[in-house]
Design a protein around this motif. Sequence first.
Motif, PDB file in Angstrom:
ATOM      1  N   SER A 165      -9.167  -3.632   3.826  1.00  0.00           N
ATOM      2  CA  SER A 165      -9.405  -2.371   3.128  1.00  0.00           C
ATOM      3  C   SER A 165      -9.069  -2.555   1.667  1.00  0.00           C
ATOM      4  O   SER A 165      -8.027  -3.138   1.322  1.00  0.00           O
ATOM      5  N   LEU A 166      -9.940  -2.058   0.798  1.00  0.00           N
ATOM      6  CA  LEU A 166      -9.708  -2.116  -0.641  1.00  0.00           C
ATOM      7  C   LEU A 166      -9.085  -0.835  -1.166  1.00  0.00           C
ATOM      8  O   LEU A 166      -8.764  -0.744  -2.356  1.00  0.00           O
ATOM      9  N   GLY A 167      -8.954   0.188  -0.312  1.00  0.00           N
ATOM     10  CA  GLY A 167      -8.328   1.432  -0.731  1.00  0.00           C
ATOM     11  C   GLY A 167      -9.182   2.226  -1.696  1.00  0.00           C
ATOM     12  O   GLY A 167     -10.371   1.952  -1.905  1.00  0.00           O
ATOM     13  N   SER A 168      -8.551   3.222  -2.302  1.00  0.00           N
ATOM     14  CA  SER A 168      -9.244   4.069  -3.273  1.00  0.00           C
ATOM     15  C   SER A 168      -9.336   3.358  -4.619  1.00  0.00           C
ATOM     16  O   SER A 168      -8.659   2.354  -4.871  1.00  0.00           O
ATOM     17  N   THR A 169     -10.169   3.897  -5.503  1.00  0.00           N
ATOM     18  CA  THR A 169     -10.308   3.318  -6.834  1.00  0.00           C
ATOM     19  C   THR A 169      -8.977   3.329  -7.568  1.00  0.00           C
ATOM     20  O   THR A 169      -8.599   2.342  -8.220  1.00  0.00           O
ATOM     21  N   GLU A 170      -8.236   4.435  -7.446  1.00  0.00           N
ATOM     22  CA  GLU A 170      -6.962   4.555  -8.143  1.00  0.00           C
ATOM     23  C   GLU A 170      -5.955   3.526  -7.628  1.00  0.00           C
ATOM     24  O   GLU A 170      -5.278   2.842  -8.415  1.00  0.00           O
ATOM     25  N   ALA A 171      -5.865   3.394  -6.288  1.00  0.00           N
ATOM     26  CA  ALA A 171      -4.918   2.437  -5.712  1.00  0.00           C
ATOM     27  C   ALA A 171      -5.291   1.010  -6.097  1.00  0.00           C
ATOM     28  O   ALA A 171      -4.418   0.173  -6.368  1.00  0.00           O
ATOM     29  N   ARG A 172      -6.595   0.734  -6.135  1.00  0.00           N
ATOM     30  CA  ARG A 172      -7.029  -0.623  -6.461  1.00  0.00           C
ATOM     31  C   ARG A 172      -6.758  -0.954  -7.937  1.00  0.00           C
ATOM     32  O   ARG A 172      -6.440  -2.089  -8.276  1.00  0.00           O
ATOM     33  N   LEU A 173      -6.869   0.043  -8.811  1.00  0.00           N
ATOM     34  CA  LEU A 173      -6.557  -0.186 -10.220  1.00  0.00           C
ATOM     35  C   LEU A 173      -5.082  -0.529 -10.403  1.00  0.00           C
ATOM     36  O   LEU A 173      -4.727  -1.414 -11.198  1.00  0.00           O
ATOM     37  N   GLN A 174      -4.217   0.159  -9.664  1.00  0.00           N
ATOM     38  CA  GLN A 174      -2.791  -0.154  -9.732  1.00  0.00           C
ATOM     39  C   GLN A 174      -2.522  -1.560  -9.194  1.00  0.00           C
ATOM     40  O   GLN A 174      -1.736  -2.330  -9.765  1.00  0.00           O
ATOM     41  N   TYR A 175      -3.185  -1.881  -8.089  1.00  0.00           N
ATOM     42  CA  TYR A 175      -3.029  -3.212  -7.508  1.00  0.00           C
ATOM     43  C   TYR A 175      -3.573  -4.273  -8.453  1.00  0.00           C
ATOM     44  O   TYR A 175      -2.991  -5.351  -8.614  1.00  0.00           O
ATOM     45  N   ARG A 176      -4.672  -3.972  -9.096  1.00  0.00           N
ATOM     46  CA  ARG A 176      -5.298  -4.911 -10.033  1.00  0.00           C
ATOM     47  C   ARG A 176      -4.316  -5.277 -11.150  1.00  0.00           C
ATOM     48  O   ARG A 176      -4.183  -6.448 -11.527  1.00  0.00           O
ATOM     49  N   ALA A 177      -3.617  -4.281 -11.664  1.00  0.00           N
ATOM     50  CA  ALA A 177      -2.652  -4.536 -12.733  1.00  0.00           C
ATOM     51  C   ALA A 177      -1.512  -5.432 -12.236  1.00  0.00           C
ATOM     52  O   ALA A 177      -1.072  -6.355 -12.941  1.00  0.00           O
ATOM     53  N   GLU A 178      -1.050  -5.175 -11.012  1.00  0.00           N
ATOM     54  CA  GLU A 178       0.024  -6.004 -10.458  1.00  0.00           C
ATOM     55  C   GLU A 178      -0.460  -7.426 -10.208  1.00  0.00           C
ATOM     56  O   GLU A 178       0.277  -8.399 -10.416  1.00  0.00           O
ATOM     57  N   LEU A 179      -1.717  -7.560  -9.764  1.00  0.00           N
ATOM     58  CA  LEU A 179      -2.274  -8.882  -9.502  1.00  0.00           C
ATOM     59  C   LEU A 179      -2.379  -9.684 -10.795  1.00  0.00           C
ATOM     60  O   LEU A 179      -2.077 -10.886 -10.819  1.00  0.00           O
ATOM     61  N   ILE A 180      -2.794  -9.026 -11.882  1.00  0.00           N
ATOM     62  CA  ILE A 180      -2.885  -9.711 -13.169  1.00  0.00           C
ATOM     63  C   ILE A 180      -1.507 -10.205 -13.598  1.00  0.00           C
ATOM     64  O   ILE A 180      -1.359 -11.345 -14.063  1.00  0.00           O
ATOM     65  N   ARG A 181      -0.486  -9.354 -13.419  1.00  0.00           N
ATOM     66  CA  ARG A 181       0.873  -9.766 -13.785  1.00  0.00           C
ATOM     67  C   ARG A 181       1.308 -10.990 -12.985  1.00  0.00           C
ATOM     68  O   ARG A 181       1.903 -11.927 -13.527  1.00  0.00           O
TER      69      ARG A 181
END
Length: 422
Positions: A165-181
């Motif tokens: 599951s990729l979740g909602s757009t908002e949740a994925r944006l938060q995850y995306r930022a953590e992944l970049i870090r």
Amino acid sequence: MAELIRSVRGMNDILPEVTPYWQYIETTLRNVLGSYGYREIRLPVVEKTELFKRSIGEVTDIVEKEMYTFEDRNGDSLTLRPEGTAGCVRAAMEHGLLNQSQRLWYMGPMFRHERPQKGRYRQFHQLGVEAYGFDGPDIDAELILLTARLWKALGLTGVTLQINSLGSTEARLQYRAELIRYFEQHHEQLDEDSQRRLHSNPLRILDSKNPDMQALNDAAPKLLDHLDAESRQHFEVLCQTLDKAGISYEVNPRLVRGLDYYSKTVFEWVTDQLGAQGTVCAGGRYDGLVEQLGGKMATAIGFAIGLERLIALLEANDALPEATGPDAYLVAVGETAQSAATVFAEQLRDQLPSLRLISHCGGGSFKSQFKRADRSGARWTLILGEEEVAQQQVGVKTMATGEQQTISWQELADFLSQSAHQ
């Protein structure tokens, strides 16, 4: 002598010896899809380039490197479709199909300028299935169960279901930022592709096929740990439904779609029998795409199956049907018989519309005609000579046994029909 013109690299001819396999697969797919109420939509091979730039994204390998794009005589930029989902959404929006729920499918060639290899061609063929206007996880489950039924109908084994599951757009944006870090902290371990994707498409790093990236990706933060409550419940209900239906699956946290319009469920059917090209079917929810293309927000989910890979997998499983020749081959010896043969063949086809009958053309001796009949793989060879025409009879040779008999024209259709069921 003029130089022979050959096919474009990566765009292959499908020869008559192979097309029966395609027809078998296409018929099976149509039958299963019809049993679930999915309807066929036929889409243009050429679309406006802007459609794919807006749907796939301008900063992607497909748009930047792989699309066949050209200007037509009006100066418009057009592209041979590299995938089918965007065109199907465009058609649904253009013709008002999104006013109510829809179950649709399409089949045909797609085009990408990639390096040709086994299972990956520049012209390739896909089955695409799309469902619009369904919010709950029941349609996600239906599509997965539909694909499982396709494998069963084709007698296919050796495929494994992976889901995430990729979740909602908002949740994925938060995850995306953590992944970049996380990846920035290990920047020196990233390969060239991953470094390029780090800020533009970091989720795609998780899908890297580079073995040197596997340990790093395994230790990366998991998207499932960052799901919003609604997406988590959606995924749990989907898993429960698959469990109840007896569908085995593996939750793969690295299974992602790098495009922003994907959300919630994603899934793939994979195999280890096709080398590096192991994905046979890929799908997921793309609730954001309609809005991204200028329409009102609409829920959507779909999947695509690569037909070349499907045929290769069926071949590896020894699950392709045996090639069958015509039912009968008609030979005619003598001027009178040759003159009568064409009309005789038409009358026989009128009586038996499903009969696959080759009527020999081009003349030749009895021996040469009979050799062609034998090579055709026909079950019966029908023989017309001067005497048979005069007596309105035909010789019938059963090729498997060598048995030969003479039958009247009036009784031939009944004989062939009855013998076909023995």
